[in-house]
Design an enzyme around this catalytic site. Structure first.
Site, PDB file in Angstrom:
ATOM      1  N   PRO A 108     -18.031  58.197  61.724  1.00 48.97           N
ATOM      2  CG  PRO A 108     -19.887  58.836  62.982  1.00 48.97           C
ATOM      3  CD  PRO A 108     -18.407  59.023  62.879  1.00 48.97           C
TER       4      PRO A 108
ATOM      5  CB  CYS B 143     -23.090  65.571  65.926  1.00 50.71           C
ATOM      6  SG  CYS B 143     -24.039  67.088  65.923  1.00 50.71           S
ATOM      7  CG  HIS B 144     -22.887  61.551  65.870  1.00 52.55           C
ATOM      8  ND1 HIS B 144     -23.705  62.305  65.062  1.00 52.55           N
ATOM      9  CD2 HIS B 144     -23.609  61.239  66.957  1.00 52.55           C
ATOM     10  CE1 HIS B 144     -24.883  62.434  65.640  1.00 52.55           C
ATOM     11  NE2 HIS B 144     -24.863  61.796  66.790  1.00 52.55           N
ATOM     12  N   GLY B 145     -18.273  62.961  65.748  1.00 51.25           N
ATOM     13  CA  GLY B 145     -16.836  62.795  65.554  1.00 51.25           C
ATOM     14  C   GLY B 145     -16.384  62.410  64.165  1.00 51.25           C
TER      15      GLY B 145
END
Lengths: 285, 430, 187
Positions: free
Chosen positions: C166, C151-153
């Site tokens: 994150p 999703c956001h690495g």
């Protein structure tokens, strides 16, 4: 003017009665079932302070398990419920052990196959038949009803004017009264009464003169460990109480909360009465 | 909403808000300064009680919808999981189920109060008709709600009620099929009933706003049925009416709690604790108690009337029994509102009330039951139902129109204030 | 208007109003509780709070994922290489220095030993829900050979500790216990 009006109205009503009376036929009324109304029993859970008798629920479960459960399912009750507050009061460990004595099909597993495992407390009571058709086939075409809600699903009409009195002095135990009456009410059919093949005469049955269920209880069919008399009547009462709990597991909590809520509302209404009186003081109305 | 407003914003914020959205003024004029006749009796608190019940039903209903599944395969089980597993689920469901009954008890008292004191008479015709619309919406909402638990009574009630429409010639059958979305009551029916059951209360709330608006335009009727003449006849809504309303609301809650906590299933039917089974109809099906009078009227018409067969006749009579209420403002020809001053009306009214209760009882018994085992009165229930139905309609269509012309009312007091003074004068002499 | 002309003792009236108001507020607050509490997990959900898993078939380098409280829990039988990689990381390099292990002390550091099963350093039991915004990270991917959230690495290492991206915390370890050598009860 008024007198004329009353005479006119009386004439109209008389005409109406005459008209409808001619249409009325004096047909014989159909027989009402049950033939005998159930007797009122004493229940620990009746009345405003009523609560279930834990020992009775445990005995009732024993009767259900040893007798009823061979034909009747109880799909809405889970093993964990036996340990719930306001219930038969089993310990969690006892429930675990008890549940594990029954198997349930689970799956599919990683190989895509269904497998059997012991029941967990979160599983429902086992059903004696895999489906309704199998149950019918094994019971001469009659389906033994699921017992989860039976104590709330059966009530013999009390008729006018009893239902009015029942409103003011709560009578909510029709179900267990009926079940007790039914279980102890089997008898030989009176002279001249033919019962259909494979059914048993019972004047307490709500839906006919006889039913397919053979008399399920007799003295000493279940062994009680607490010294309670092992009579048919005692079994019937115990299992009726158990079925009431199964149908209404939160009865204890309901009546307890009700007492508090009612007390609160009465006091509040009292205060509000004085507020109202104070507000309206000096204002004629 | 009527007359000039007495609201004066006091704070700076109040003034700022007032200039942009005068909603505080609206509330102030509606619920604080609104002048109410000072002679209102306890029967006038049922409007407030009904408002409370509407809120209770909406709040408990929204909560139940969080746990309910409108799928015919699991609807029954989902209701049972509310009763057994959801925290406080038993309480919330019993509040909602009994709340429907309480709502109807309150609305019937409210309606009969209006009937007795002539609250439907000019200038309150629109107010009255809005009330009839609310009543109709309530009946629709209650019926659809009763279907949702998917018990035996739910299923067969839905079947019987939707079959009303088949009484209509030619279009009847297609209409019924359209309504239930199939050839018998099934999952499609349950789903749409759930959708509509969720919608209707908000429609009711909307019509209630109109009802209250109309009320505030024409002002409340009162037990004397005479118009408010001066400020001496009224008191401000707050604190006078509010203190009384709140007290009676709490007293009504005691009555409500009595059922919820001590006999939650008294007003329901045991067969609804059996899951719906399309293959077997219960031996004796009856609607919920609040529909019983109309059910009796439906069953009373067991004969053809010219080209109208008994089935259509019954349905027409039943809907007619409700529809006739909407025409009441014009059917009652009397110039006097309150039944207090109408000696013959009083008799006819009380007879109507007893007759309505009797119809309710008739709706609950089998049509061939013998009610009174007394020679000369041992007719079947259906015969009594015909008589009662006859009186029900005669009251609206014959008695009320005729009475206005032949009845001599008692003299009316000059004003509400005069009547109060006359009443309190002798007692103050002591 | 109907002003009462007898000066009705203001103190008594005030007292009554305050009593009624206080009583009403208490009642409404008490009545609100059932309507809030009904949103909490119901009895049937609470009853499923623990699951038992048989891990006898999980070979080194394999993992199974089971559902616990509606979330995937991964049980990974780590290879020796993976364990070594996990042990080699210095604690200063970690973004989140805490073990996040429900079975250990809340202040325990995020060493590989504190993350792996007690006495079975190859077994890692862990809730596979990214601590960023709840997506499910992919197994055996990302530059640290552990988990990678698409999703956001966010990238997790072989002991499920956040290394880059994150996400703020290491993947949480649920309460569990070994019933036998090959049977785990989660919850």
């Amino acid at each position: 003017m008024t007198a004329k009006m009353i005479r006119w109205a009386a004439a109209a009503v008389a005409a109406g009665i005459a008209l409808t009376a001619t249409v009325a036929s004096a047909e014989e009324k159909a027989v009402e079932f049950p033939l005998l109304k159930p007797a009122r029993q004493e229940w620990s859970f009746a009345g405003f302070f009523g609560h279930y008798d834990q020992a009775q629920l445990q005995r009732g479960y024993q009767v259900y398990k040893d007798v009823c459960s061979s034909c009747h399912s109880m799909k809405l009750v889970k093993f964990r419920n036996l340990a719930d507050e306001g219930g038969p009061g089993f310990t969690e460990d006892a429930v675990k052990v008890l549940a594990a004595t029954y198997a349930i099909e689970d799956g599919p597993n990683d190989a895509g196959e269904m497998f059997e495992r012991p029941r967990l407390p979160s599983d429902a009571f086992p059903s004696p038949f895999p489906n309704d058709n199998a149950a019918r086939a094994a019971n001469g075409g009659a389906l033994p009803p699921d017992l989860s809600l039976i104590a709330k699903a059966r009530a013999v009409h009390r008729g006018f004017p009893w239902f009015v009195f029942d409103m003011f002095w709560p009578y909510q135990e029709q179900g267990p009264d009926y079940i007790t009456a039914l279980l102890t009410g089997y008898q030989d059919p009176p002279e001249g009464v033919e019962v259909p093949e494979g059914t048993y005469y019972n004047p307490h049955f709500i839906n006919g003169v006889s039913l397919r269920m053979p008399p399920p209880l007799d003295n000493d069919v279940v062994e009680y460990s607490d010294g309670t008399p092992q009579t048919k009547e005692q079994y019937a009462k115990d299992v009726s109480a158990f079925l009431m709990w199964a149908a209404e597991p939160h009865l204890d909590a309901r009546k307890e909360l009700g007492l508090k809520v009612m007390l609160y509302l009465f006091v509040f209404a009292g205060i509000l009465y004085f507020v109202k009186r104070q507000v309206w003081r000096g204002t004629a109305h | 909403m009527s007359g000039h407003s007495t609201y004066v914003p006091r704070t700076a914020l109040g003034k700022w808000f007032e200039a942009r959205l005068p909603v505080v003024r609206l509330l102030h004029d509606t619920a604080v300064s609104y002048p109410t006749p000072r002679n209102l009796n306890a029967l006038w608190t049922f409007g407030g009680i009904l408002a409370m019940m509407l809120v209770v039903q909406i709040v408990t209903g929204i909560v139940l919808a969080m746990h309910y599944a409108a799928d015919s395969r699991i609807a029954f089980q989902s209701v049972e999981s509310i009763m057994r597993d959801v925290n406080w689920g038993w309480l919330i469901r019993y509040l909602h189920a009994n709340g429907a009954s309480m709502f109807f008890i309150a609305v019937y008292i409210h309606i009969f109060r209006g009937l007795y004191y002539g609250s439907y008479k000019p200038p309150r015709e629109i107010l009255w008709i809005l009330g009839v619309i609310i009543y109709l919406l309530m009946m629709a909402a209650a019926f659809m709600g009763y279907v949702l638990p998917w018990g035996q009574m739910s299923f067969w009630g839905a079947t019987v009620i939707t079959n009303f429409f088949t009484a209509l010639p030619i279009v009847g059958q297609p209409i019924q099929t359209l309504l239930i979305g199939g050839f018998s009551v099934d999952n499609a029916t349950l789903n749409r009933f759930f959708s509509l059951h969720y919608l209707l209360p908000f429609l009711i709330a909307g019509v209630v706003v109109l009802h209250v608006w109309a009320l505030h335009v024409v002002g409340q009727n009162n037990p004397l049925g005479i118009d408010v003449k001066s400020e001496k006849d009224t008191v401000p809504f707050t604190p006078y009416a509010t203190s009384k309303d709140v007290m009676w609301i709490v007293l009504f809650m005691i009555f409500y709690g009595w059922f919820v906590f001590y006999q939650p299933n008294f007003l329901g039917h045991p067969d609804n604790y059996i899951e719906a089974n399309p293959l077997s109809t219960p031996a004796h099906i009856v609607p919920e108690w609040y529909f019983l009078p109309f059910y009796a009227i439906l069953r009373a018409i067991d004969f053809n009337i010219g080209p109208i067969d008994s089935k259509l006749g019954g349905v027409l009579a039943m809907f007619g029994a409700i529809a006739v209420l909407a025409f009441l403002p014009w059917l009652d020809t009397s110039k006097v509102r309150s039944g207090r001053f109408r000696p013959i009306f009083k008799v006819a009214f009380w007879l109507f009330g007893v007759n309505a209760l009797f119809l309710g009882y008739l709706g609950s018994v089998k049509t061939d039951d013998i009610l009174f085992h007394v020679p000369g009165l041992d007719y079947q229930a259906v015969v009594w139902a015909k008589l009662s139905t006859f009186y029900y309609f005669a009251y609206f269509l014959v008695i009320l129109p005729v009475l206005g012309y032949i009845e001599k009312p008692k003299p009316l007091p000059v004003s509400i204030n005069d009547a109060i003074l006359a009443k309190s004068a002798p007692s103050s002499a002591h | 208007m109907a002003e009462s002309d007898t000066p009705a003792e203001p103190t008594r009236r005030d007292f009554l109003l305050h009593a009624a108001g206080a009583f009403g507020v208490v009642g409404v607050a008490a009545a609100a509780w059932p309507f809030i509490d009904q949103m909490n997990p119901d009895a049937s959900t609470r009853a499923l709070a623990s699951v038992e898993v048989d891990i006898s078939g999980v070979q080194p380098g394999q993992a199974i994922t089971v559902m616990w409280r509606g979330k995937p829990v991964v049980i990974r039988n780590r290879t020796e290489k993976e364990v070594e990689e996990g042990k080699a990381v210095k604690l200063e390099e970690l973004k989140d220095p805490l073990a996040r292990n429900a079975n250990a002390d809340a202040s325990a550091d995020a060493s590989d030993a504190n993350r792996a099963a007690a006495g079975k350093e190859n077994i890692l039991v862990m809730t596979k829900v990214c601590t960023h915004l709840g997506c499910i990270p992919l197994d055996e991917s990302g530059e640290f050979g552990g988990w990678f959230c698409p999703c956001h690495g966010s990238v997790y290492d072989t002991s499920g500790r956040i290394r880059s991206g994150p996400a703020p915390e290491n993947l949480p370890i649920p309460p569990y216990a070994f019933l036998t050598d090959t049977k785990i009860r989660i919850g």
